[in-house]
Design an enzyme around this catalytic site. Structure first.
Site, PDB file in Angstrom:
ATOM      1  N   LYS A 209      44.282  55.544  20.132  1.00 32.79           N
ATOM      2  CA  LYS A 209      42.812  55.446  20.020  1.00 32.79           C
ATOM      3  C   LYS A 209      42.342  56.006  18.682  1.00 32.79           C
ATOM      4  CE  LYS A 209      40.103  58.750  22.115  1.00 32.79           C
ATOM      5  NZ  LYS A 209      39.083  59.420  21.304  1.00 32.79           N
ATOM      6  N   ASN A 210      42.819  57.225  18.366  1.00 35.63           N
ATOM      7  CA  ASN A 210      42.281  57.925  17.190  1.00 35.63           C
ATOM      8  C   ASN A 210      42.851  57.404  15.879  1.00 35.63           C
ATOM      9  OD1 ASN A 210      40.665  59.331  18.878  1.00 35.63           O
ATOM     10  ND2 ASN A 210      41.920  61.175  18.934  1.00 35.63           N
TER      11      ASN A 210
ATOM     12  N   CYS B 149      32.792  64.328  23.309  1.00 38.38           N
ATOM     13  CA  CYS B 149      33.065  65.137  24.509  1.00 38.38           C
ATOM     14  C   CYS B 149      32.193  66.397  24.549  1.00 38.38           C
ATOM     15  CB  CYS B 149      34.519  65.570  24.477  1.00 38.38           C
ATOM     16  SG  CYS B 149      35.608  64.173  24.430  1.00 38.38           S
TER      17      CYS B 149
ATOM     18  N   ARG C 165      30.538  70.415  18.245  1.00 37.60           N
ATOM     19  CA  ARG C 165      30.919  69.256  17.430  1.00 37.60           C
ATOM     20  C   ARG C 165      29.980  69.100  16.226  1.00 37.60           C
ATOM     21  NH1 ARG C 165      34.308  66.048  20.498  1.00 37.60           N
ATOM     22  NH2 ARG C 165      35.291  65.471  18.548  1.00 37.60           N
TER      23      ARG C 165
ATOM     24  N   ASP D 198      44.393  68.169  22.141  1.00 31.10           N
ATOM     25  CA  ASP D 198      44.142  67.090  23.109  1.00 31.10           C
ATOM     26  C   ASP D 198      45.123  67.119  24.273  1.00 31.10           C
ATOM     27  OD1 ASP D 198      43.064  64.558  20.705  1.00 31.10           O
ATOM     28  OD2 ASP D 198      42.098  66.339  21.525  1.00 31.10           O
TER      29      ASP D 198
ATOM     30  N   ARG E 216      37.613  55.848  28.410  1.00 26.37           N
ATOM     31  CA  ARG E 216      37.353  55.917  26.960  1.00 26.37           C
ATOM     32  C   ARG E 216      38.661  55.961  26.199  1.00 26.37           C
ATOM     33  NH1 ARG E 216      34.216  60.723  24.950  1.00 26.37           N
ATOM     34  NH2 ARG E 216      34.916  59.714  23.028  1.00 26.37           N
TER      35      ARG E 216
HETATM   36  C1  EPZ Z   1      39.390  64.509  16.172  1.00 30.04           C
HETATM   37  O1  EPZ Z   1      38.084  64.975  16.398  1.00 30.04           O
HETATM   38  C2  EPZ Z   1      39.752  63.700  17.409  1.00 30.04           C
HETATM   39  N1  EPZ Z   1      38.803  62.596  17.558  1.00 30.04           N
HETATM   40  C3  EPZ Z   1      39.697  64.610  18.634  1.00 30.04           C
HETATM   41  O2  EPZ Z   1      40.145  63.853  19.742  1.00 30.04           O
HETATM   42  C4  EPZ Z   1      40.647  65.781  18.439  1.00 30.04           C
HETATM   43  O3  EPZ Z   1      40.512  66.660  19.524  1.00 30.04           O
HETATM   44  C5  EPZ Z   1      40.299  66.516  17.133  1.00 30.04           C
HETATM   45  O4  EPZ Z   1      40.315  65.596  16.041  1.00 30.04           O
HETATM   46  C6  EPZ Z   1      41.263  67.642  16.824  1.00 30.04           C
HETATM   47  O5  EPZ Z   1      42.573  67.137  16.764  1.00 30.04           O
HETATM   48  C7  EPZ Z   1      38.939  61.501  16.788  1.00 30.04           C
HETATM   49  O6  EPZ Z   1      39.825  61.386  15.953  1.00 30.04           O
HETATM   50  C8  EPZ Z   1      37.923  60.401  17.003  1.00 30.04           C
HETATM   51  P1  EPZ Z   1      37.807  68.109  14.066  1.00 30.04           P
HETATM   52  P2  EPZ Z   1      37.259  65.658  15.206  1.00 30.04           P
HETATM   53  O7  EPZ Z   1      36.717  67.744  13.101  1.00 30.04           O
HETATM   54  O8  EPZ Z   1      37.690  65.106  13.898  1.00 30.04           O
HETATM   55  C9  EPZ Z   1      34.982  71.803  13.601  1.00 30.04           C
HETATM   56  C10 EPZ Z   1      40.018  62.903  21.863  1.00 30.04           C
HETATM   57  O9  EPZ Z   1      40.095  63.386  22.980  1.00 30.04           O
HETATM   58  N2  EPZ Z   1      34.089  71.032  12.725  1.00 30.04           N
HETATM   59  O10 EPZ Z   1      39.223  68.117  13.579  1.00 30.04           O
HETATM   60  O11 EPZ Z   1      35.823  65.609  15.557  1.00 30.04           O
HETATM   61  C11 EPZ Z   1      34.935  71.324  15.035  1.00 30.04           C
HETATM   62  O12 EPZ Z   1      33.832  71.871  15.706  1.00 30.04           O
HETATM   63  C12 EPZ Z   1      39.215  63.593  20.798  1.00 30.04           C
HETATM   64  O13 EPZ Z   1      40.581  61.840  21.492  1.00 30.04           O
HETATM   65  C13 EPZ Z   1      33.033  71.689  12.099  1.00 30.04           C
HETATM   66  O14 EPZ Z   1      32.836  72.886  12.293  1.00 30.04           O
HETATM   67  O15 EPZ Z   1      37.740  67.151  15.310  1.00 30.04           O
HETATM   68  C14 EPZ Z   1      36.244  71.844  15.568  1.00 30.04           C
HETATM   69  O16 EPZ Z   1      36.073  73.200  15.939  1.00 30.04           O
HETATM   70  C15 EPZ Z   1      38.556  64.838  21.340  1.00 30.04           C
HETATM   71  N3  EPZ Z   1      32.209  70.987  11.294  1.00 30.04           N
HETATM   72  C16 EPZ Z   1      37.169  71.776  14.357  1.00 30.04           C
HETATM   73  O17 EPZ Z   1      36.331  71.588  13.223  1.00 30.04           O
HETATM   74  C17 EPZ Z   1      32.396  69.661  11.041  1.00 30.04           C
HETATM   75  O18 EPZ Z   1      31.624  69.078  10.261  1.00 30.04           O
HETATM   76  C18 EPZ Z   1      38.155  70.629  14.370  1.00 30.04           C
HETATM   77  O19 EPZ Z   1      37.430  69.489  14.722  1.00 30.04           O
HETATM   78  C19 EPZ Z   1      33.485  69.006  11.658  1.00 30.04           C
HETATM   79  C20 EPZ Z   1      34.316  69.719  12.491  1.00 30.04           C
END
Ligand code: EPZ
Length: 431
Positions: free
Chosen positions: A29-30, A123, A128, A317, A410
């Site tokens: 998916k991702n 989620c 987020r 995940d 999803r």
């Molecule tokens: C990606 O989300 C995945 N989604 C998530 O999978 C996955 O859990 C996550 O990466 C971590 O591996 C997709 O690829 C569509 P992050 P993402 O930005 O990119 C903080 C699933 O179940 N952050 O790496 O949104 C954030 O709050 C989903 O398939 C900021 O603070 O995750 C988190 O604490 C769930 N500011 C950390 O970074 C920002 O602007 C890592 O989040 C962006 C992120």
């Protein structure tokens, strides 16, 4: 036809390990979501193959069509053409429903000079935020104005400028968004502290194969030389197998499997999980792209400690499914969720099923096993907690009803069909 308010009804195995057969792993998916978004960077049609037939992919197709792209669907292949006249205002009611939509902002801003986006949904695993995206775009010369609850980002004066970006956290979608923005930005974009997830590397490699100039793939620093629109020249992006789906099914097999084969898997992508299985004395066999898990009377499953970490560490995940497995390991297993502050909320409902889980703080719980699980009526709060409830329900004694199946649809295609194929008693009902 999938309904928003479907539920899964599952008859538990009462702790017995009876599942057997082969379960196939769909495309990631991702990875597929980002490859589809990358079509915005191309002057000719982009073909994305081995796409999973899941809700988030359908939503992204709708968003792309909304902005004027042509999206041809043929089985697991999407052929996407984004014309010059496409708009760049993302539709709130769709984009809010999944986080993946945020990766459209980079390519849209780089190609069309502006993007309007709602605060992306996704989620309930934490706030987020998107501060890293907004700060990065401003650094690249865009102006960001916030209205009601949408953002207008404008770089139409001189277009996006290549700059040196440091990611406060190695955000996966932020890495992918700036990587794609850099492909069309003026000059060189350097991104430091990038995410190393396989889907990030696969995207970068494919873009390079289509004319992008990206250096440092697989290292913490990416350097992108901006240029014109890319050309696929008929090359397809082949979506790799979903490492999180493979891991979820491996955990199910370790808990309730007699003899289960999971394929295709990329062993490199699930190394952290396999290492955890070794620590827990869970036997498994890898041959090529097939992972086989049998119920070998090799002694008790051992407790261990889990600390989620960016790739190649233990994936956040898989934290929820792994926590379910740990409830059946005799002893104490600390779980430290380092990535998201809200990603342990689901454990409360696991305790209603009989799990013994002590919450230490928003990032840490202590799982005390072995505890007998009983079937319950549950609501899946998000994608990965949802699959964790399914895994718990399959092992439990008695019937469970897991509502809000949309959240599971999803990310897991035809779940009830594939699980029935290895002997799970699971039915989809309209709630
Ligand atoms: C990606 O989300 C995945 N989604 C998530 O999978 C996955 O859990 C996550 O990466 C971590 O591996 C997709 O690829 C569509 P992050 P993402 O930005 O990119 C903080 C699933 O179940 N952050 O790496 O949104 C954030 O709050 C989903 O398939 C900021 O603070 O995750 C988190 O604490 C769930 N500011 C950390 O970074 C920002 O602007 C890592 O989040 C962006 C992120």
């Amino acid at each position: 036809m999938l309904q928003m308010k479907d539920a899964f009804v599952i008859q538990g195995l009462g702790g017995k390990r009876t599942l057997q057969g082969k379960i196939s792993v769909m495309g990631a998916k991702n990875a597929a979501l980002k490859a589809m978004a990358a079509a915005i960077l191309f002057k000719d049609p982009l073909k994305v193959e081995n796409v999973p037939q899941i809700e988030d992919i359908s939503r992204l197709g709708e968003v792309l069509e909304f902005i004027g792209a042509k999206v041809e669907v043929k089985d697991r292949t999407r052929t996407i053409t984004v014309p010059d006249g496409a708009s760049s205002a993302l539709p709130e009611e769709i984009a809010k429903r999944f986080r993946g939509s945020v990766v459209l902002t980079g390519p849209l801003l780089a190609r069309f000079g502006r993007v309007t986006m709602p605060h992306p949904g996704g989620c309930v695993i934490g706030k987020r935020p998107i501060d890293i995206f907004l700060e990065g775009f401003e650094k690249m010369g865009a102006t960001v104005t916030e209205h009601a609850n949408e953002y207008q980002i404008d770089a139409s004066k001189e277009g996006l400028q290549g700059v040196d970006l440091f990611l406060r956290v190695p955000s996966v979608t932020a890495t992918e968004t700036f990587l794609m923005a850099g492909v069309l930005a003026n000059g060189k974009t350097t991104i430091r502290n990038v995410a190393l997830e396989p889907e990030v590397q696969a995207l970068a490699e494919f873009l390079n194969a289509c004319g992008a100039k990206i250096e440092g793939i697989g290292t913490p620093t990416l350097e992108i030389e901006g240029g014109g629109l890319l050309e696929s020249g008929g090359k397809s992006y082949i979506t790799p197998p979903d490492r999180i789906e493979a891991g979820s099914f491996a955990i199910l097999a370790a808990l309730s499997g007699k003899d289960v084969e999971i394929s295709p898997v990329v062993p490199l992508h699930i190394e952290a999980l396999l290492e955890t299985f070794r620590e827990m004395n869970i036997p498994f066999e890898l041959s090529g792209e097939t992972l086989r898990i049998e119920d070998k009377r090799g002694g008790e499953m051992l407790p261990t400690q889990i600390k989620t970490h960016e790739y190649p560490g233990f994936p956040t995940d898989l934290q929820a499914p792994m926590t379910v497995l740990l409830t059946q390991a005799k002893g104490e297993s600390p779980v430290f969720e380092t990535i998201f502050e809200g990603r342990l909320n689901y454990t409360e409902e696991l305790t209603w099923m009989g799990a013994d889980i002590l919450t230490l703080d928003p990032h840490r719980v202590l799982v005390r096993g072995k505890s007998a699980l009983r079937g319950r009526k549950l609501e899946s709060p998000d994608l990965r907690a949802g699959i964790a409830y399914v895994i718990a329900a399959i092992s439990a004694t008695g019937e469970s009803v897991i509502g809000n199946a949309y959240n599971i649809d999803r990310g897991y295609e035809r779940l009830e069909e594939r699980l029935s194929g290895i002997g799970v008693d699971i039915k989809r009902v309209a709630e």
